[in-house]
Design a protein around this motif. Structure first.
Motif, PDB file in Angstrom:
ATOM      1  N   LEU A   3      28.268  33.440  27.296  1.00 36.50           N
ATOM      2  CA  LEU A   3      28.884  34.758  27.456  1.00 36.50           C
ATOM      3  C   LEU A   3      29.681  34.821  28.750  1.00 36.50           C
ATOM      4  O   LEU A   3      30.823  35.317  28.773  1.00 36.50           O
ATOM      5  CB  LEU A   3      27.805  35.839  27.437  1.00 36.50           C
ATOM      6  CG  LEU A   3      28.270  37.257  27.798  1.00 36.50           C
ATOM      7  CD1 LEU A   3      29.265  37.766  26.767  1.00 36.50           C
ATOM      8  CD2 LEU A   3      27.078  38.197  27.919  1.00 36.50           C
ATOM      9  N   ALA A   4      29.107  34.334  29.845  1.00 39.10           N
ATOM     10  CA  ALA A   4      29.793  34.369  31.140  1.00 39.10           C
ATOM     11  C   ALA A   4      31.082  33.549  31.087  1.00 39.10           C
ATOM     12  O   ALA A   4      32.116  33.959  31.639  1.00 39.10           O
ATOM     13  CB  ALA A   4      28.868  33.853  32.237  1.00 39.10           C
ATOM     14  N   ASP A   5      31.060  32.390  30.406  1.00 40.30           N
ATOM     15  CA  ASP A   5      32.263  31.561  30.293  1.00 40.30           C
ATOM     16  C   ASP A   5      33.345  32.264  29.487  1.00 40.30           C
ATOM     17  O   ASP A   5      34.536  32.215  29.828  1.00 40.30           O
ATOM     18  CB  ASP A   5      31.915  30.220  29.645  1.00 40.30           C
ATOM     19  CG  ASP A   5      31.063  29.341  30.542  1.00 40.30           C
ATOM     20  OD1 ASP A   5      31.050  29.590  31.768  1.00 40.30           O
ATOM     21  OD2 ASP A   5      30.398  28.417  30.031  1.00 40.30           O
ATOM     22  N   ARG A   6      32.934  32.918  28.407  1.00 37.02           N
ATOM     23  CA  ARG A   6      33.921  33.639  27.592  1.00 37.02           C
ATOM     24  C   ARG A   6      34.541  34.791  28.375  1.00 37.02           C
ATOM     25  O   ARG A   6      35.760  35.026  28.303  1.00 37.02           O
ATOM     26  CB  ARG A   6      33.246  34.173  26.330  1.00 37.02           C
ATOM     27  CG  ARG A   6      32.890  33.090  25.323  1.00 37.02           C
ATOM     28  CD  ARG A   6      32.167  33.676  24.122  1.00 37.02           C
ATOM     29  NE  ARG A   6      31.944  32.680  23.082  1.00 37.02           N
ATOM     30  CZ  ARG A   6      31.282  32.894  21.967  1.00 37.02           C
ATOM     31  NH1 ARG A   6      30.752  34.094  21.754  1.00 37.02           N
ATOM     32  NH2 ARG A   6      31.124  31.935  21.080  1.00 37.02           N
ATOM     33  N   LEU A   7      33.734  35.519  29.118  1.00 35.51           N
ATOM     34  CA  LEU A   7      34.266  36.632  29.899  1.00 35.51           C
ATOM     35  C   LEU A   7      35.193  36.136  31.005  1.00 35.51           C
ATOM     36  O   LEU A   7      36.194  36.788  31.317  1.00 35.51           O
ATOM     37  CB  LEU A   7      33.102  37.426  30.510  1.00 35.51           C
ATOM     38  CG  LEU A   7      32.184  38.141  29.517  1.00 35.51           C
ATOM     39  CD1 LEU A   7      31.036  38.826  30.240  1.00 35.51           C
ATOM     40  CD2 LEU A   7      32.964  39.154  28.680  1.00 35.51           C
ATOM     41  N   ALA A   8      34.869  34.989  31.608  1.00 35.26           N
ATOM     42  CA  ALA A   8      35.722  34.435  32.662  1.00 35.26           C
ATOM     43  C   ALA A   8      37.108  34.088  32.122  1.00 35.26           C
ATOM     44  O   ALA A   8      38.116  34.237  32.828  1.00 35.26           O
ATOM     45  CB  ALA A   8      35.062  33.195  33.277  1.00 35.26           C
ATOM     46  N   GLU A   9      37.176  33.628  30.871  1.00 39.59           N
ATOM     47  CA  GLU A   9      38.462  33.296  30.267  1.00 39.59           C
ATOM     48  C   GLU A   9      39.212  34.548  29.825  1.00 39.59           C
ATOM     49  O   GLU A   9      40.432  34.634  29.959  1.00 39.59           O
ATOM     50  CB  GLU A   9      38.261  32.372  29.068  1.00 39.59           C
ATOM     51  CG  GLU A   9      37.873  30.950  29.437  1.00 39.59           C
ATOM     52  CD  GLU A   9      37.955  30.010  28.246  1.00 39.59           C
ATOM     53  OE1 GLU A   9      38.207  30.500  27.124  1.00 39.59           O
ATOM     54  OE2 GLU A   9      37.774  28.797  28.438  1.00 39.59           O
ATOM     55  N   ALA A  10      38.495  35.517  29.281  1.00 38.48           N
ATOM     56  CA  ALA A  10      39.146  36.696  28.706  1.00 38.48           C
ATOM     57  C   ALA A  10      39.537  37.727  29.745  1.00 38.48           C
ATOM     58  O   ALA A  10      40.451  38.528  29.501  1.00 38.48           O
ATOM     59  CB  ALA A  10      38.225  37.333  27.656  1.00 38.48           C
ATOM     60  N   PHE A  11      38.881  37.728  30.904  1.00 42.07           N
ATOM     61  CA  PHE A  11      39.114  38.777  31.897  1.00 42.07           C
ATOM     62  C   PHE A  11      39.501  38.172  33.249  1.00 42.07           C
ATOM     63  O   PHE A  11      38.920  38.503  34.279  1.00 42.07           O
ATOM     64  CB  PHE A  11      37.870  39.664  32.031  1.00 42.07           C
ATOM     65  CG  PHE A  11      37.553  40.435  30.789  1.00 42.07           C
ATOM     66  CD1 PHE A  11      38.151  41.660  30.537  1.00 42.07           C
ATOM     67  CD2 PHE A  11      36.685  39.921  29.845  1.00 42.07           C
ATOM     68  CE1 PHE A  11      37.877  42.369  29.381  1.00 42.07           C
ATOM     69  CE2 PHE A  11      36.395  40.615  28.680  1.00 42.07           C
ATOM     70  CZ  PHE A  11      36.992  41.848  28.449  1.00 42.07           C
ATOM     71  N   ARG A  12      40.502  37.302  33.223  1.00 44.05           N
ATOM     72  CA  ARG A  12      40.988  36.712  34.466  1.00 44.05           C
ATOM     73  C   ARG A  12      41.594  37.804  35.349  1.00 44.05           C
ATOM     74  O   ARG A  12      42.329  38.670  34.880  1.00 44.05           O
ATOM     75  CB  ARG A  12      42.036  35.637  34.185  1.00 44.05           C
ATOM     76  CG  ARG A  12      41.511  34.447  33.422  1.00 44.05           C
ATOM     77  CD  ARG A  12      42.608  33.421  33.221  1.00 44.05           C
ATOM     78  NE  ARG A  12      42.961  32.758  34.475  1.00 44.05           N
ATOM     79  CZ  ARG A  12      44.077  32.084  34.673  1.00 44.05           C
ATOM     80  NH1 ARG A  12      44.976  32.019  33.700  1.00 44.05           N
ATOM     81  NH2 ARG A  12      44.307  31.483  35.822  1.00 44.05           N
ATOM     82  N   GLY A  13      41.261  37.754  36.626  1.00 48.74           N
ATOM     83  CA  GLY A  13      41.747  38.765  37.559  1.00 48.74           C
ATOM     84  C   GLY A  13      40.826  39.949  37.713  1.00 48.74           C
ATOM     85  O   GLY A  13      40.966  40.731  38.654  1.00 48.74           O
ATOM     86  N   HIS A  14      39.870  40.106  36.808  1.00 46.91           N
ATOM     87  CA  HIS A  14      38.874  41.177  36.921  1.00 46.91           C
ATOM     88  C   HIS A  14      37.702  40.698  37.780  1.00 46.91           C
ATOM     89  O   HIS A  14      37.450  39.497  37.900  1.00 46.91           O
ATOM     90  CB  HIS A  14      38.356  41.589  35.545  1.00 46.91           C
ATOM     91  CG  HIS A  14      39.337  42.394  34.753  1.00 46.91           C
ATOM     92  ND1 HIS A  14      39.527  43.742  34.949  1.00 46.91           N
ATOM     93  CD2 HIS A  14      40.191  42.043  33.754  1.00 46.91           C
ATOM     94  CE1 HIS A  14      40.444  44.192  34.116  1.00 46.91           C
ATOM     95  NE2 HIS A  14      40.862  43.178  33.373  1.00 46.91           N
ATOM     96  N   PHE A  15      36.994  41.647  38.354  1.00 47.13           N
ATOM     97  CA  PHE A  15      35.784  41.337  39.119  1.00 47.13           C
ATOM     98  C   PHE A  15      34.616  41.268  38.130  1.00 47.13           C
ATOM     99  O   PHE A  15      33.839  42.217  37.982  1.00 47.13           O
ATOM    100  CB  PHE A  15      35.522  42.388  40.192  1.00 47.13           C
ATOM    101  CG  PHE A  15      36.613  42.481  41.232  1.00 47.13           C
ATOM    102  CD1 PHE A  15      37.572  41.484  41.356  1.00 47.13           C
ATOM    103  CD2 PHE A  15      36.687  43.561  42.099  1.00 47.13           C
ATOM    104  CE1 PHE A  15      38.579  41.555  42.309  1.00 47.13           C
ATOM    105  CE2 PHE A  15      37.677  43.645  43.054  1.00 47.13           C
ATOM    106  CZ  PHE A  15      38.637  42.649  43.156  1.00 47.13           C
ATOM    107  N   VAL A  16      34.524  40.154  37.441  1.00 46.09           N
ATOM    108  CA  VAL A  16      33.474  39.979  36.432  1.00 46.09           C
ATOM    109  C   VAL A  16      32.136  39.780  37.136  1.00 46.09           C
ATOM    110  O   VAL A  16      31.994  38.872  37.962  1.00 46.09           O
ATOM    111  CB  VAL A  16      33.784  38.769  35.529  1.00 46.09           C
ATOM    112  CG1 VAL A  16      32.707  38.607  34.470  1.00 46.09           C
ATOM    113  CG2 VAL A  16      35.162  38.915  34.886  1.00 46.09           C
ATOM    114  N   PRO A  17      31.140  40.617  36.842  1.00 47.77           N
ATOM    115  CA  PRO A  17      29.830  40.449  37.505  1.00 47.77           C
ATOM    116  C   PRO A  17      29.290  39.040  37.297  1.00 47.77           C
ATOM    117  O   PRO A  17      29.319  38.517  36.172  1.00 47.77           O
ATOM    118  CB  PRO A  17      28.943  41.493  36.801  1.00 47.77           C
ATOM    119  CG  PRO A  17      29.911  42.534  36.323  1.00 47.77           C
ATOM    120  CD  PRO A  17      31.158  41.786  35.948  1.00 47.77           C
ATOM    121  N   PRO A  18      28.815  38.405  38.356  1.00 45.26           N
ATOM    122  CA  PRO A  18      28.301  37.027  38.211  1.00 45.26           C
ATOM    123  C   PRO A  18      26.978  37.024  37.460  1.00 45.26           C
ATOM    124  O   PRO A  18      26.143  37.909  37.631  1.00 45.26           O
ATOM    125  CB  PRO A  18      28.127  36.566  39.669  1.00 45.26           C
ATOM    126  CG  PRO A  18      27.917  37.835  40.444  1.00 45.26           C
ATOM    127  CD  PRO A  18      28.734  38.882  39.751  1.00 45.26           C
TER     128      PRO A  18
END
Length: 549
Positions: free
Chosen positions: A167-182
């Motif tokens: 899930l974290a990998d998918r969010l990192a790809e889909a939401f580049r530039g966002h402050f995705v919670p680690p």
């Protein structure tokens, strides 16, 4: 003989009388007998006219807990794992407090997010190298209810830690530039050192907090990626785009054709919107590495540079903010440790006066010894009450100052978002350099072909191939520029959101911390003032003795 006015004796049946019967055999150390004082404190509070009641200060209710034993409060460094051993605190609803975070959770897409019921399962037999020794893993029941669902359907799926990584990998790809919670770390070392149940409980709590942070994010909360993770039945498949091993193998297979066979490598539009470090195109990685070295060390100005002065200034301020936040977090940890030590020391002092009281009572032959024993009981009661107040205050301190730790963890997401921006800019710079290089090659081929009567058909054919490559590179550059602009906009909106949330969170933290410190300090002072009044006969007796002499 010195005359004195004895202080009033405690009421019959009070907690102070109970102190004489405390077993000294069990009083070898503070931690082993501190729980004995809770009944004493409850009865002593009932007869103390100055014991302040629980009261609300501002918007926060500051009343000591009524637990039945002394429990060492968690250190600030472990604040995010506090209560990890319990599956109930937040498992049935959204974060329960009057903080801005609870308001953000209430505005999220989900009315309920819970991670519970850890179970140990065996890996499929095909993954085991040794027959009969299949490795095991822990899965968790992830329960969710969408707020906008009229039927309020409850979705429950089984997920393991690897699924959270996916899930974290998918969010990192889909939401580049966002402050995705680690996401929570794997913590392999801790899993070897800690007891298994304790480790699983801490991971369960960390994963639940992670899901709530994702749900609270205005862009990630309503995303399909999160919805699929929470609702899709069965195991989470690892897509090829996030499988590092497959990407590296594909890149290694393509590289010989790109280098030896002379295959012109033009990144596809769907590839340039993702960072090159993924590994699928090793030649692109080498090109961008070369572009980075030329820009940083060669002193050659790239065709496109970061010109957003506001962003560059904000980036420097964020670095300074992180340094100050780290220092504040360290000092908060030291404060929690000091308050914990204070509570333990006061508890040990109370036990010392318990032993002194028992000795005075057993060997008392004069009224003065009985008076001292009664006053020792009062001091012991006040010391233990102070110890308990320090423990409760420490819990409040951890609760409020944990905001420092949370915002420090957000800085990892900030660095990742800024790295996405730099990576996208590097991709654009590399493509623009490739275009300039291709155009230069065309000019040289045309110049060489013009020297031959009738032209050189081989060179002309090569020029046409290069022009086709330029058209494909232009398309890739257009997509890369659009992705770069999108990431810049994401950075801008996320910085604004972080400023708003930081203001709200820190205002709540400071207000709660100050009011809790004031309330518990007043409670401790009231307890010692009561003892001072009850033992005021000593001062009057000393004055009479001095005047009589």
């Amino acid at each position: 003989m010195m005359s004195s006015t004895p202080p009033p004796e405690p009421a019959a049946g009070s907690g102070e009388d109970d102190m004489e019967s405390l077993p000294l055999a069990a009083a070898s150390d503070y931690a082993s007998v501190a729980s004995t004082f809770d009944p004493l404190l409850s009865s002593a509070s009932a007869v103390s006219p100055r014991s302040p009641p629980s009261r609300a200060v501002g918007a926060f209710t500051l009343s000591p807990t009524s637990s039945s034993s002394f429990v060492d409060p968690p250190s600030y460094a472990d604040a995010t794992g506090a209560g990890a051993g319990s599956s109930s605190p937040r498992s049935a609803s959204s974060p329960s407090s009057s903080s801005p975070r609870s308001a953000r959770a209430a505005a999220s897409e989900y009315a309920l997010l819970a991670v519970s019921d850890p179970e140990t399962e065996a890996e499929p037999a095909a993954t085991s190298l040794v027959p009969g020794s299949a490795p095991t893993f822990v899965s968790y029941l992830v329960t969710s209810v969408r707020r906008g669902d009229p039927a309020q359907r409850r979705h429950a799926v089984r997920r393991r830690f690897r699924d959270f990584v996916t899930l974290a990998d998918r969010l990192a790809e889909a939401f580049r530039g966002h402050f995705v919670p680690p996401r929570p770390d794997k913590n392999t070392v801790e899993s070897q050192v800690m007891q298994k149940d304790e480790f699983v409980a801490q991971r369960r709590a960390a994963l639940e907090r992670y899901l709530w942070r994702l749900a609270e994010h205005p862009a990630i909360g309503p995303s399909d990626e999160l919805r699929v993770f929470l609702q899709a039945e069965g195991k989470m498949p690892l897509p090829g785009s996030t499988d590092v091993a497959s990407r590296m193998l594909d890149g290694a297979a393509r590289l010989p054709r790109q280098l030896i066979a002379g295959e012109e490598a033009v990144a596809a539009p769907q590839d340039v919107v993702q960072p090159a470090k993924g590994g699928r195109d090793l030649l692109r990685i080498f090109k961008e590495l070369k572009q980075s070295v030329v820009t940083d060390w060669g002193g050659i100005k790239p065709p496109l540079v970061e010109e957003d002065r506001e962003f560059l200034e904000k980036k420097v301020k964020m670095q300074e903010w992180e340094q100050q936040l780290t220092n504040a977090s360290q000092q908060a940890e030291a404060l929690v440790k000091a308050q914990q030590d204070m509570g333990e020391t006061m508890g040990a002092l109370g036990l010392a006066f318990v032993r002194l009281t028992k000795l005075e009572t057993e060997e008392a032959m004069y009224d003065s010894q009985r008076i001292r024993a009664a006053d020792s009981r009062r001091v012991a009661t006040a010391a233990v009450k102070t110890s308990r107040a320090c423990r409760d205050l420490n819990a409040q301190t951890v609760k409020y100052l944990d905001t420092l730790h949370e915002h420090l963890s957000i800085m990892l997401s900030v660095h990742t978002a800024f790295s996405d921006r730099a990576s996208a800019l590097l991709t654009v710079q590399t493509l623009m350099s490739d275009l300039a290089s291709l155009q230069s090659r065309i000019e040289k081929l045309e110049a060489a072909s013009s020297k031959i009567f009738g032209g050189d058909r081989a060179r002309i054919r090569k020029v046409e191939e290069l022009r086709e490559t330029i058209r494909a590179t232009e398309d890739a550059k257009f997509c890369a520029l659009r992705e770069y602009d999108r990431i810049k906009e994401n950075n801008r909106s996320e910085l604004q959101r972080l400023d708003r949330e930081r203001k709200e969170d820190f205002l709540t933290m400071l207000k709660g911390f100050v009011t809790s410190q004031a309330a518990y300090a007043e409670k401790i002072v009231d307890g010692w003032e009561t003892v001072a009044e009850e033992t005021s006969g000593y001062a009057r007796g000393s004055d009479d003795a001095i005047l009589g002499s």
